[in-house]
Enzyme design. Structure first.
Site, mmCIF file in Angstrom:
data_model
loop_
_atom_site.group_PDB
_atom_site.id
_atom_site.type_symbol
_atom_site.label_atom_id
_atom_site.label_comp_id
_atom_site.label_asym_id
_atom_site.label_seq_id
_atom_site.Cartn_x
_atom_site.Cartn_y
_atom_site.Cartn_z
ATOM 1 N N ASP A 101 -69.566 27.951 -73.990
ATOM 2 C CA ASP A 101 -71.023 27.880 -74.099
ATOM 3 C C ASP A 101 -71.669 27.288 -72.863
ATOM 4 O O ASP A 101 -71.029 26.643 -72.047
ATOM 5 C CB ASP A 101 -71.400 26.980 -75.277
ATOM 6 C CG ASP A 101 -71.155 25.496 -74.979
ATOM 7 O OD1 ASP A 101 -70.055 25.170 -74.503
ATOM 8 O OD2 ASP A 101 -72.067 24.678 -75.206
ATOM 9 N N ASP A 145 -60.717 21.617 -67.180
ATOM 10 C CA ASP A 145 -61.581 21.397 -66.026
ATOM 11 C C ASP A 145 -61.142 20.084 -65.349
ATOM 12 O O ASP A 145 -60.181 20.075 -64.586
ATOM 13 C CB ASP A 145 -63.027 21.372 -66.557
ATOM 14 C CG ASP A 145 -64.080 21.310 -65.485
ATOM 15 O OD1 ASP A 145 -63.841 21.773 -64.375
ATOM 16 O OD2 ASP A 145 -65.180 20.787 -65.767
HETATM 17 P P1 IMP Z 1 -62.539 18.640 -69.106
HETATM 18 O O1 IMP Z 1 -62.400 17.451 -69.997
HETATM 19 O O2 IMP Z 1 -63.387 18.329 -67.900
HETATM 20 O O3 IMP Z 1 -61.211 19.244 -68.698
HETATM 21 O O4 IMP Z 1 -63.391 19.708 -69.866
HETATM 22 C C1 IMP Z 1 -62.921 20.383 -70.926
HETATM 23 C C2 IMP Z 1 -64.032 20.977 -71.773
HETATM 24 O O5 IMP Z 1 -65.292 21.086 -71.103
HETATM 25 C C3 IMP Z 1 -63.649 22.394 -72.127
HETATM 26 O O6 IMP Z 1 -62.864 22.416 -73.301
HETATM 27 C C4 IMP Z 1 -65.000 23.063 -72.279
HETATM 28 O O7 IMP Z 1 -65.481 22.891 -73.592
HETATM 29 C C5 IMP Z 1 -65.895 22.337 -71.324
HETATM 30 N N1 IMP Z 1 -66.036 23.068 -70.040
HETATM 31 C C6 IMP Z 1 -65.475 22.766 -68.850
HETATM 32 N N2 IMP Z 1 -65.817 23.649 -67.897
HETATM 33 C C7 IMP Z 1 -66.622 24.543 -68.497
HETATM 34 C C8 IMP Z 1 -67.315 25.739 -68.026
HETATM 35 O O8 IMP Z 1 -67.253 26.165 -66.857
HETATM 36 N N3 IMP Z 1 -68.042 26.403 -68.967
HETATM 37 C C9 IMP Z 1 -68.143 25.986 -70.270
HETATM 38 N N4 IMP Z 1 -67.519 24.899 -70.725
HETATM 39 C C10 IMP Z 1 -66.768 24.180 -69.858
#
Ligand code: IMP
Length: 187
Positions: A161, A105
């Site tokens: 989740d 994300d």
């Molecule tokens: P980042 O650090 O923002 O890239 O987020 C990574 C983590 O956030 C992922 O491994 C997910 O566990 C969680 N995450 C990000 N977007 C979503 C979503 O749309 N649904 C559920 N979990 C998410």
């Protein structure tokens, strides 16, 4: 009320997941041989279902390990603050590593893992992620295998989740806004 009632629409069906996971496995089977014996590192908890389906389609010898990284709690946006909740059991020095993620994300989680792994001196590190949400990226991260690009919506199911629930939904769905709008951000 069924948990399916909290899904606004299905983004990736069970059949589409099955087909794409097989394609990703084929891409990986073309790259790795038995000689490398890579360690697949499943990032908990979100990637458990993807790992379970992926590993059964891989034809090269490999090992599996797990790492749990703190995520959003009950909010839906990343704070950029990342913490290891469970570390690897294996030593990755001199090993080929494949990080198995559910979704990238903002990129903060993966960036943290990549920097942390670099200090442990693995021979190689590649990343496979089931989902990619590029519109939200804040840190650039290298992705070697990507299942699907998803829009800027909160998705759940197939391991992902919302507030620790919905992981058992067998498809990827877009959550109805009312399920997370009821909970304050950052909670
Ligand atoms: P980042 O650090 O923002 O890239 O987020 C990574 C983590 O956030 C992922 O491994 C997910 O566990 C969680 N995450 C990000 N977007 C979503 C979503 O749309 N649904 C559920 N979990 C998410």
């Amino acid at each position: 009320m069924s948990m399916h009632d909290d899904v606004a629409r299905i983004l990736v069906s069970e059949e589409a997941l099955r087909v794409r996971v097989a394609e990703i496995a084929a891409e990986m089977n073309a790259i790795y041989t038995d000689a490398e014996v890579p360690i697949l590192v499943c990032i908990l908890k979100g990637a458990f279902m993807f790992l379970a389906d992926l590993t059964r389609q891989l034809t090269f010898r490999h090992e599996i390990d797990f790492m749990e990284i703190s995520s959003y709690g009950h909010g839906t946006s990343s704070t950029g603050v990342v913490r290891i909740l469970l570390d690897l059991a294996s030593t990755i020095e001199g090993r080929n590593v494949v990080i198995v993620e559910d979704i990238v994300d903002t990129g903060h989680t993966l960036d943290y893992i990549l920097r942390n792994f670099a200090t442990r001196q693995p021979t190689s590190v590649r990343v496979v992620t089931l989902l990619n949400k590029p519109s939200r990226r804040e840190v650039e991260v290298p992705l070697d295998f990507v299942g699907f690009e998803v829009p800027n919506e909160f998705v759940l199911g197939y391991g992902l989740d919302f507030a620790e629930q919905y992981r058992n939904i067998p498809y990827i769905g877009i959550a109805k806004p009312e399920i997370y709008q009821a909970i304050p951000e950052g909670d």
